[in-house]
Design a protein around this motif. Structure first.
Motif, PDB file in Angstrom:
ATOM      1  N   GLU A 251      68.546  17.543  14.565  1.00 64.58           N
ATOM      2  CA  GLU A 251      67.229  17.952  15.047  1.00 64.58           C
ATOM      3  C   GLU A 251      66.202  16.846  14.837  1.00 64.58           C
ATOM      4  O   GLU A 251      65.372  16.577  15.710  1.00 64.58           O
ATOM      5  N   LYS A 252      66.266  16.187  13.656  1.00 70.19           N
ATOM      6  CA  LYS A 252      65.340  15.089  13.393  1.00 70.19           C
ATOM      7  C   LYS A 252      65.547  13.966  14.398  1.00 70.19           C
ATOM      8  O   LYS A 252      64.581  13.397  14.925  1.00 70.19           O
ATOM      9  N   MET A 253      66.817  13.660  14.648  1.00 65.47           N
ATOM     10  CA  MET A 253      67.119  12.603  15.615  1.00 65.47           C
ATOM     11  C   MET A 253      66.606  12.989  16.999  1.00 65.47           C
ATOM     12  O   MET A 253      66.062  12.152  17.726  1.00 65.47           O
ATOM     13  N   ALA A 254      66.797  14.251  17.359  1.00 62.46           N
ATOM     14  CA  ALA A 254      66.325  14.704  18.666  1.00 62.46           C
ATOM     15  C   ALA A 254      64.805  14.604  18.746  1.00 62.46           C
ATOM     16  O   ALA A 254      64.257  14.180  19.779  1.00 62.46           O
ATOM     17  N   GLN A 255      64.117  14.991  17.664  1.00 62.18           N
ATOM     18  CA  GLN A 255      62.660  14.884  17.650  1.00 62.18           C
ATOM     19  C   GLN A 255      62.215  13.429  17.756  1.00 62.18           C
ATOM     20  O   GLN A 255      61.292  13.105  18.499  1.00 62.18           O
ATOM     21  N   GLN A 256      62.910  12.564  16.981  1.00 64.27           N
ATOM     22  CA  GLN A 256      62.560  11.148  17.043  1.00 64.27           C
ATOM     23  C   GLN A 256      62.801  10.593  18.437  1.00 64.27           C
ATOM     24  O   GLN A 256      61.986   9.830  18.960  1.00 64.27           O
ATOM     25  N   LYS A 257      63.907  10.994  19.034  1.00 66.49           N
ATOM     26  CA  LYS A 257      64.208  10.527  20.384  1.00 66.49           C
ATOM     27  C   LYS A 257      63.164  11.032  21.356  1.00 66.49           C
ATOM     28  O   LYS A 257      62.700  10.294  22.235  1.00 66.49           O
ATOM     29  N   GLN A 258      62.786  12.310  21.170  1.00 68.69           N
ATOM     30  CA  GLN A 258      61.773  12.880  22.057  1.00 68.69           C
ATOM     31  C   GLN A 258      60.440  12.153  21.858  1.00 68.69           C
ATOM     32  O   GLN A 258      59.745  11.850  22.831  1.00 68.69           O
ATOM     33  N   GLU A 259      60.110  11.870  20.577  1.00 62.03           N
ATOM     34  CA  GLU A 259      58.876  11.140  20.315  1.00 62.03           C
ATOM     35  C   GLU A 259      58.951   9.740  20.919  1.00 62.03           C
ATOM     36  O   GLU A 259      57.977   9.255  21.499  1.00 62.03           O
ATOM     37  N   LYS A 260      60.117   9.113  20.746  1.00 62.02           N
ATOM     38  CA  LYS A 260      60.279   7.773  21.321  1.00 62.02           C
ATOM     39  C   LYS A 260      60.160   7.819  22.830  1.00 62.02           C
ATOM     40  O   LYS A 260      59.511   6.966  23.445  1.00 62.02           O
TER      41      LYS A 260
ATOM     42  N   GLU B 204      77.162  21.308   4.722  1.00 59.75           N
ATOM     43  CA  GLU B 204      77.294  20.067   5.465  1.00 59.75           C
ATOM     44  C   GLU B 204      76.869  20.271   6.923  1.00 59.75           C
ATOM     45  O   GLU B 204      76.180  19.437   7.504  1.00 59.75           O
ATOM     46  N   LEU B 205      77.272  21.409   7.485  1.00 58.12           N
ATOM     47  CA  LEU B 205      76.885  21.727   8.861  1.00 58.12           C
ATOM     48  C   LEU B 205      75.375  21.864   8.984  1.00 58.12           C
ATOM     49  O   LEU B 205      74.772  21.339   9.927  1.00 58.12           O
ATOM     50  N   ALA B 206      74.755  22.555   8.016  1.00 57.36           N
ATOM     51  CA  ALA B 206      73.299  22.701   8.050  1.00 57.36           C
ATOM     52  C   ALA B 206      72.632  21.340   7.924  1.00 57.36           C
ATOM     53  O   ALA B 206      71.641  21.054   8.619  1.00 57.36           O
ATOM     54  N   ASP B 207      73.162  20.492   7.053  1.00 57.35           N
ATOM     55  CA  ASP B 207      72.615  19.148   6.881  1.00 57.35           C
ATOM     56  C   ASP B 207      72.733  18.351   8.173  1.00 57.35           C
ATOM     57  O   ASP B 207      71.779  17.698   8.612  1.00 57.35           O
ATOM     58  N   ILE B 208      73.888  18.425   8.785  1.00 59.62           N
ATOM     59  CA  ILE B 208      74.113  17.696  10.037  1.00 59.62           C
ATOM     60  C   ILE B 208      73.202  18.230  11.141  1.00 59.62           C
ATOM     61  O   ILE B 208      72.643  17.461  11.929  1.00 59.62           O
TER      62      ILE B 208
END
Length: 178
Positions: free
Chosen positions: A111-120, A102-106
């Motif tokens: 990380e995906k959210m951070a990348q998306q935010k960075q891309e945004k 669960e921790l790895a999934d989170i």
């Protein structure tokens, strides 16, 4: 096992009855041993010794059976405790693995959210830069158009002045030609 239990009950009853009763007078064998004389009841002293020996052996047998029973119970308890601890450890390990997954999934989602935010943000910054460029370009065009408007107003005023002069000249020429 029930015979051991009944024996131990009898033993405790006998001990209680012996300890509860007042001290008895010394046995005839004890008297003879103290006095040093012989007594015709020497067979009683042999019987007393034999019964004492039998009691001692019975007590030792009971103690041995009790210690073996306690050892068996403790071994069983340790085995049960070990098994319960082992199952609990396995449950905890499985919970730990689930928590780690669960921790790895989170973490991956984070990380995906951070990348998306960075891309945004990079998209936003690029959009902001483009908007700034467009705004500057529009401001330049606007300032150019304002200058053209000034020039046009000046030209209109010059044109109007020239028209007025032209009209005046035409009047003068027409008067002269008459």
């Amino acid at each position: 096992m029930s015979s051991l239990y009944t024996r131990s009950k009898e033993f405790t009853r006998n001990r209680k009855s012996q300890s509860d009763s007042p001290p008895a007078s010394p046995s005839p064998t004890a008297k003879t041993l103290r006095s040093g004389g012989s007594n015709p009841t020497s067979s009683d002293s042999y019987g007393d010794r034999a019964s004492a020996r039998a009691r001692r052996e019975a007590r030792e047998a009971r103690l041995a059976s009790l210690t073996s029973r306690v050892e068996e119970d403790s071994n069983r308890d340790y085995k049960k405790l070990y098994e319960s601890a082992l199952t609990e450890n396995q449950k905890l390990k499985s919970k730990l693995q689930e928590a780690q997954l669960e921790l790895a999934d989170i973490k991956s989602k984070l990380e995906k959210m951070a990348q998306q935010k960075q891309e945004k943000t990079s998209d936003r910054t690029s959009m902001l830069e483009m908007e700034k460029r467009e705004r500057r370009a529009l401001e330049r065009k606007m300032s150019e158009m304002e200058e053209e408007m000034k020039v046009l107003t000046e030209l209109k005023s010059d044109n109007q002045r020239l028209k007025d002069e032209n009209g005046a000249l035409i009047r003068v020429i027409s008067k002269l030609s008459k």
